[in-house]
Motif scaffolding. Structure first.
Motif, PDB file in Angstrom:
ATOM      1  N   ARG A  41      53.749  39.910  44.062  1.00 30.74           N
ATOM      2  CA  ARG A  41      54.160  40.344  42.727  1.00 30.74           C
ATOM      3  C   ARG A  41      55.465  41.152  42.797  1.00 30.74           C
ATOM      4  N   GLY A 151      46.025  37.821  44.672  1.00 32.13           N
ATOM      5  CA  GLY A 151      46.139  37.773  46.128  1.00 32.13           C
ATOM      6  C   GLY A 151      45.430  38.961  46.770  1.00 32.13           C
ATOM      7  N   ILE A 152      45.746  40.148  46.310  1.00 32.33           N
ATOM      8  CA  ILE A 152      45.129  41.364  46.850  1.00 32.33           C
ATOM      9  C   ILE A 152      43.628  41.363  46.544  1.00 32.33           C
ATOM     10  N   GLY A 172      40.027  38.738  34.337  1.00 30.33           N
ATOM     11  CA  GLY A 172      40.460  38.547  32.955  1.00 30.33           C
ATOM     12  C   GLY A 172      39.945  37.310  32.263  1.00 30.33           C
ATOM     13  N   LYS A 176      37.649  33.172  36.211  1.00 28.16           N
ATOM     14  CA  LYS A 176      37.956  34.090  37.313  1.00 28.16           C
ATOM     15  C   LYS A 176      36.712  34.871  37.719  1.00 28.16           C
ATOM     16  N   TYR A 191      37.630  42.459  32.104  1.00 27.73           N
ATOM     17  CA  TYR A 191      38.323  43.628  31.511  1.00 27.73           C
ATOM     18  C   TYR A 191      38.744  43.396  30.060  1.00 27.73           C
ATOM     19  N   TYR A 220      45.237  52.756  33.658  1.00 25.19           N
ATOM     20  CA  TYR A 220      43.852  52.960  34.099  1.00 25.19           C
ATOM     21  C   TYR A 220      43.607  54.329  34.724  1.00 25.19           C
ATOM     22  N   ILE A 237      48.095  51.178  44.088  1.00 26.94           N
ATOM     23  CA  ILE A 237      49.129  50.403  44.798  1.00 26.94           C
ATOM     24  C   ILE A 237      50.018  49.614  43.840  1.00 26.94           C
ATOM     25  N   GLN A 240      51.253  47.756  37.219  1.00 22.43           N
ATOM     26  CA  GLN A 240      51.265  46.700  36.202  1.00 22.43           C
ATOM     27  C   GLN A 240      50.967  47.258  34.807  1.00 22.43           C
ATOM     28  N   THR A 262      50.443  54.582  47.272  1.00 23.41           N
ATOM     29  CA  THR A 262      51.144  54.182  48.497  1.00 23.41           C
ATOM     30  C   THR A 262      51.941  52.904  48.298  1.00 23.41           C
ATOM     31  N   LEU A 264      53.664  49.796  50.924  1.00 25.57           N
ATOM     32  CA  LEU A 264      53.761  49.296  52.296  1.00 25.57           C
ATOM     33  C   LEU A 264      55.222  49.055  52.679  1.00 25.57           C
ATOM     34  N   HIS A 320      47.261  31.638  38.397  1.00 23.48           N
ATOM     35  CA  HIS A 320      46.882  31.391  39.792  1.00 23.48           C
ATOM     36  C   HIS A 320      45.644  32.195  40.167  1.00 23.48           C
TER      37      HIS A 320
END
Ligand SMILES: NC(=O)c1ccc[n+]([C@@H]2O[C@H](COP(=O)([O-])OP(=O)(O)OC[C@H]3O[C@@H](n4cnc5c(N)ncnc54)[C@H](OP(=O)(O)O)[C@@H]3O)[C@@H](O)[C@H]2O)c1
Length: 328
Positions: A41, A151-152, A172, A176, A191, A220, A237, A240, A262, A264, A320
């Protein structure tokens, strides 16, 4: 080499495939001939001009790849030309070649193809470092990951399940929800229809969850703290849902909770929580789970590098499930 740049910030069409000089390995680096690169992302933000690579890193997009070592720099030990690897990158993965610090290389986990290994470095390093090394998730703990279809999220559900945690996730859509169920999530919250704070309270007898991995940020913050158990850890992390929110310190203090944020990409390579230490810990603890099939990369699609604009449009659509790869 061929590489993808976004010299003018914009939509997916701003991505250009250009010819650049081949990289050479500096001291402590290797060059990888890339087989595939994973989309993240953050790449969309970089394309839009909001998330430049750290100083000194190439402007070529791409924070992870897989491929074959083609050159080894001075002082590198343990890697040789011809080794099949995957790598965490500061940038440079959307290309045919990249130079990378040797500490950010990982072997391809047993049983995985070279192309599919590109789906792992960023999610494995992010989820392992935040949920376990920082969030200290343990067996029997309750864990909430937002965005269980991404992905995460698809990786975090499986890893936490494999570690013996009770896994809560938000998604969502009904499709899913089914996908998160297959991956081992215990409690799946839509959600758009449900309030995750209420569901967590109901399902934990009012106790809350021990660790939250959050991609939403501001939107959130208050509700995440409400969903934390006493002594719980909220690890943010993503942004959004925006960057600014009000924090009720009394609520956090009464729970003896922690809020940690955090990234990376901006970490140094070396040091106790640097990229090399995280990659080594991932290889030691996560790769055996991948090799045993307890954790599998969820790959939505593999598109050729020439279709990089389509790949970005797909991620932007949110349709996706799991990772999108670019094959080289
Ligand atoms: N800090 C770091 O080091 C680091 C590293 C890697 C990734 N990240 C961040 O982690 C996040 C996920 O990355 P990714 O690569 O997995 O992206 P992704 O595949 O595009 O996933 C994004 C997820 O966000 C979910 N989402 C959207 N709106 C939501 C809402 N209101 N509530 C809950 N979930 C919502 C989507 O769920 P639906 O599709 O079901 O709507 C989707 O699962 C991103 O914010 C990324 O920037 C941070």
């Amino acid at each position: 080499m061929r590489a993808v740049l976004a010299t003018q910030p914009g939509g997916p069409d701003a991505l250009e495939i250009v010819e650049l000089p081949d990289p050479t390995p500096g001291p402590g680096e290797v060059v990888v001939d890339i087989a595939a690169a994973g989309l993240n992302r953050a790449d969309l933000l970089q394309r839009q001009g909001h998330y430049p690579p750290p100083p000194g890193a190439t402007d070529v997009l791409g924070m992870e790849c897989s491929g074959t070592v083609s050159a080894v720099g001075e002082g590198v030990e343990g890697w040789q030309v011809g080794d099949e690897v995957c790598a965490l990158l500061a940038s440079g993965g959307y290309a045919t070649r990249v130079a990378v610090p040797a500490g950010q290389l990982m072997p391809v986990p047993e049983g995985l193809s070279l192309v599919d290994a590109a789906a792992l470095p960023e999610v494995a390093a992010t989820v392992w470092s935040n949920v376990v090394m920082t969030g200290r998730l343990g067996e029997g703990d309750a864990f909430l990951v937002h965005g269980g279809s991404g992905g995460i999220g698809t990786f975090a559900i499986q890893l936490a399940h494999a570690l013996g945690a009770r896994v809560f996730t938000t998604v969502g859509s009904p499709q899913k929800r089914a996908a998160a169920d297959e991956l081992g999530a215990d409690v799946i919250i839509d959600y758009r229809e449900q309030d995750f704070v209420e569901v967590v309270a109901e399902q934990t007898g009012g106790r809350g969850v021990d660790v939250i991995l959050d991609n939403m940020g501001a939107k959130y913050l208050t509700r995440n703290i409400s969903a934390l158990a006493d002594g719980g850890r909220l690890v943010i992390i993503g942004m959004q849902g925006g960057v600014k929110a009000e924090l009720n310190i009394a609520q956090l203090l009464n729970k003896r909770g922690s809020v940690i944020a955090t990234a990376l990409r901006s970490r140094p390579v070396d040091g106790p929580m640097g990229k090399a230490a995280i990659c080594a810990s991932v290889v030691e603890h996560v790769w055996p789970l991948v090799a045993s099939g307890a954790v599998v990369p969820v790959i939505h699609d593999r598109l050729p590098l020439d279709r990089v604009a389509d790949a970005h449009a797909l991620m932007e659509s949110g349709e996706h499930r799991g990772k999108i790869l670019l094959t080289v």
